[in-house]
Structure formats: C-alpha cells, structure tokens
Scaffold this motif. Sequence first.
Motif, mmCIF file in Angstrom:
data_model
loop_
_atom_site.group_PDB
_atom_site.id
_atom_site.type_symbol
_atom_site.label_atom_id
_atom_site.label_comp_id
_atom_site.label_asym_id
_atom_site.label_seq_id
_atom_site.Cartn_x
_atom_site.Cartn_y
_atom_site.Cartn_z
ATOM 1 N N SER A 172 -2.582 5.366 4.073
ATOM 2 C CA SER A 172 -2.178 6.470 3.190
ATOM 3 C C SER A 172 -1.801 5.949 1.804
ATOM 4 C CB SER A 172 -0.998 7.225 3.803
ATOM 5 O OG SER A 172 0.143 6.371 3.857
ATOM 6 N N THR A 173 -1.715 6.890 0.900
ATOM 7 C CA THR A 173 -1.318 6.535 -0.471
ATOM 8 C C THR A 173 0.114 6.031 -0.506
ATOM 9 O OG1 THR A 173 -2.804 8.260 -1.308
ATOM 10 C CG2 THR A 173 -1.135 7.396 -2.826
ATOM 11 N N ALA A 174 0.954 6.541 0.347
ATOM 12 C CA ALA A 174 2.352 6.088 0.394
ATOM 13 C C ALA A 174 2.428 4.627 0.796
ATOM 14 C CB ALA A 174 3.160 6.956 1.351
ATOM 15 N N ASP A 175 1.576 4.219 1.741
ATOM 16 C CA ASP A 175 1.577 2.810 2.141
ATOM 17 C C ASP A 175 1.129 1.913 0.986
ATOM 18 O OD1 ASP A 175 2.444 3.487 4.665
ATOM 19 O OD2 ASP A 175 0.373 3.658 5.466
ATOM 20 N N VAL A 176 0.181 2.389 0.242
ATOM 21 C CA VAL A 176 -0.290 1.607 -0.922
ATOM 22 C C VAL A 176 0.831 1.436 -1.927
ATOM 23 C CG1 VAL A 176 -1.891 1.598 -2.870
ATOM 24 C CG2 VAL A 176 -2.694 2.260 -0.590
#
Length: 394
Positions: A172-176
């Motif tokens: 996900s974008t949050a993990d990035v």
Amino acid sequence: MNYETRVTSESAEGFTTAEEEVVIDPPRDRRTNRWIWIGVILAIIATAVLAWRLMSSDAAPAADRESQLPVVTVIVPGQTTVEGEINATGTLAARRAMPVGVVGEGGRVVSVPVDAGDWVRAGQVLASVDRSVQNQQAQSAAAQIQVAQADANLAQSNLDRALQLVERGFVSTADVDRLTATRDAAVARVRVAQAQLGELRERNARLDILAPAAGLVLERNVEPGQTIGAGSGTLFLIARGGEMELRADVGETELAAISVGEAAEVTPVGGGQTFTGRVWQVAPTIDPEDRQGTVRIAMSYAPELRPGGFASSVIRSGTVVAPVLPESAIQSDDEGSYVYIVGTDGVVELRRIETGRVTERGIVVASGLRGDERVVLRAGGFLNPGDKVNPVRQ
C-alpha cells in the motif's frame, strides 16, 4: 717816527769847515707795542691752560663714575638652527606580544619541542598533549558512522522493493510512506555520526598548542608531564615577527611635539650599540600622577634588544630656528622664566621669555627674544631692573 738832523757850518771866508751829524733816538712807543703783544699772547696761553684744567677736572669724575659701575658679561645669542631632539628613557618590549595558552580542554603534556629564543612559524606545534583517550573516542565515532550507514543502506533497499510492489498492488501507499521515513531517518543518523566524528577530531587537534603566527618565542612556561587546562594561563609568549619597541616616558610638553613616523635612536643600557627606529604610536592620554605619556618606538629584531631591559632614546622631532641661551643666563620666579637685557644706555631691563627644548648648546628660547639683544650671561641674581652696568661682551 725816526729822523736825523744834519748841520753844516761855514767859515768867514765862505768855505765849509766842518760837518756835524746829530742822530736823534727812536721814540719809546715802539718798545711799548712789542710788550703789549707779548702780554696778549701770554694771556691767551694762560686762558687755554685754565680751560684745559677745568675740562680735565670735569672729565675725571665722569671717568671715575664710569669705572665704578658693575661690570657684567653679556652675550648676543642671535638665531640658531636647532635640530629637534627629545631625550627619553623607557623599557624594551615586544611590539606585538602574543600570549599563547590552552585552547581546548587540556590534559597531560607529553612534549614541548620549542624553547625561549626559538623562531617559530605559523601553525607550528609548541606543545603536545596526551590524546590516547580522545583517539579511542574518535575511533568509536567512526564506527558509529559505519553502523548508521548500514542502516541507511538497508532502509533504502526496503524502499526500493516496496516501490516495485506497489504497482502490482501488493504494497500500500502507507507502507511506502513508512519505508521512506525509515530511510530518511537512517540517512540523518549517518550525518549525525559524521558530525560527531568531526567534532572529536577538532577537539583532538586543539589539544596541541600551536603558534598563532610566525615570531620569536620570548617565554616558555610549560614542561613535559605537566597537566594543563583552561586555567593554566599563558604557556608561551611570542613576539610577532620578532619586532621590538621602546616604550619611552615623555613629559606632557615634549609629547605634544612628537608625531608618528619621526626617527629615533635607541641605546640599550649596558651596550654601546645604537639602533634606529621610528615612532609608531603616541599615547592619547597623560598619566595624571606624573604628567607623562608613552611614546612607542618600533625597531627590527636584534639580539641586543631584550624585552624588559632599560634603554635611552633620542627622538628627532623637527628643526627650529630660535635663540639659544646657556642655563646661567635664564632666571625664574613665580611668574615664569626671564632674562636681563642691557640697553644701549647701559640700563638693565627684565624680559619675560618662554623656554623650549634643552639641547647640548643650551636652552632654546621659544619666545621673548629676537636674538640681537645683549643678554646678561651671569650674575643675574644680583641685578635689578633699572640698574646701570658696564656691559662686557663675551
């Protein structure tokens, strides 16, 4: 009038028989006139002798009175060209003395490679301090940089893999964003470790005592094995460039006549050698206790110029043209200095003057005299204004 009478007698027969000559004497008037002329001449001579005696009798008292006048020696000073000289004494010192002490945190001194009297260059090590502990700290800081760099490399790799998977929908974008923050923190820790290592290295460099500029070492106040710190004071005293100076004390009046750049001759006590220098600073203030100011005379290095020594100086302070009188001719009272002048009539006059510099020839008269006056050389203390004297020129 003289005259003669001649008488002739004749006989009865008509013949002349005899001739009788009668001479009559000249009259007495002739003798009388001669004696009159003689008397007139004698009277003239007697009158002349009497007049001469009268004149002699009048002149004798005048000559006696002239001979009874006090005889004083006078001089006519004229105008003299005097090269300005001001004599002053003082103490030798370094023109720019640089005290060197502990800059860092200090420690135990392990070596002192220089001594007093040595010439040093800028940045040269004067004393070395033990840094064994500081070296270990520097190595530890260098290792911390490697650790931080490894963490930063790992964080960068994790971020790169996540960016490849985010396109496929596995990340996900949050993990990035989280991995990006982790990478940035790791890079920041690398920079912190590098800064800490640089600080340690700078502190270690400041443990050594370095020469701030090239010059001559005047004092050394540290020995190997000594522990030094911020309160150790001055460890070395360096004369920048080896330049010396004489700090001469000059009176308030003479100080006003000295300007920066004037030449001076300095002679240290105990040595016959004279050194040439120039005035580079004149004190802007006067000591209120002794009414003196300091004149600083710069000189090049010479082994005979030892700081702390005593020296005399002659400062060339310009040229003046003025009368010069010996000290015996100048009197003084509460109002100042004065001299006695003898006029053409032999009468003594008091003349106020202002004195200037003292030279080998005498005292310079700054004002009050033209130079063509007859100044009493001696015995001024026994004279009064209005006295009549018999001046004798020296």
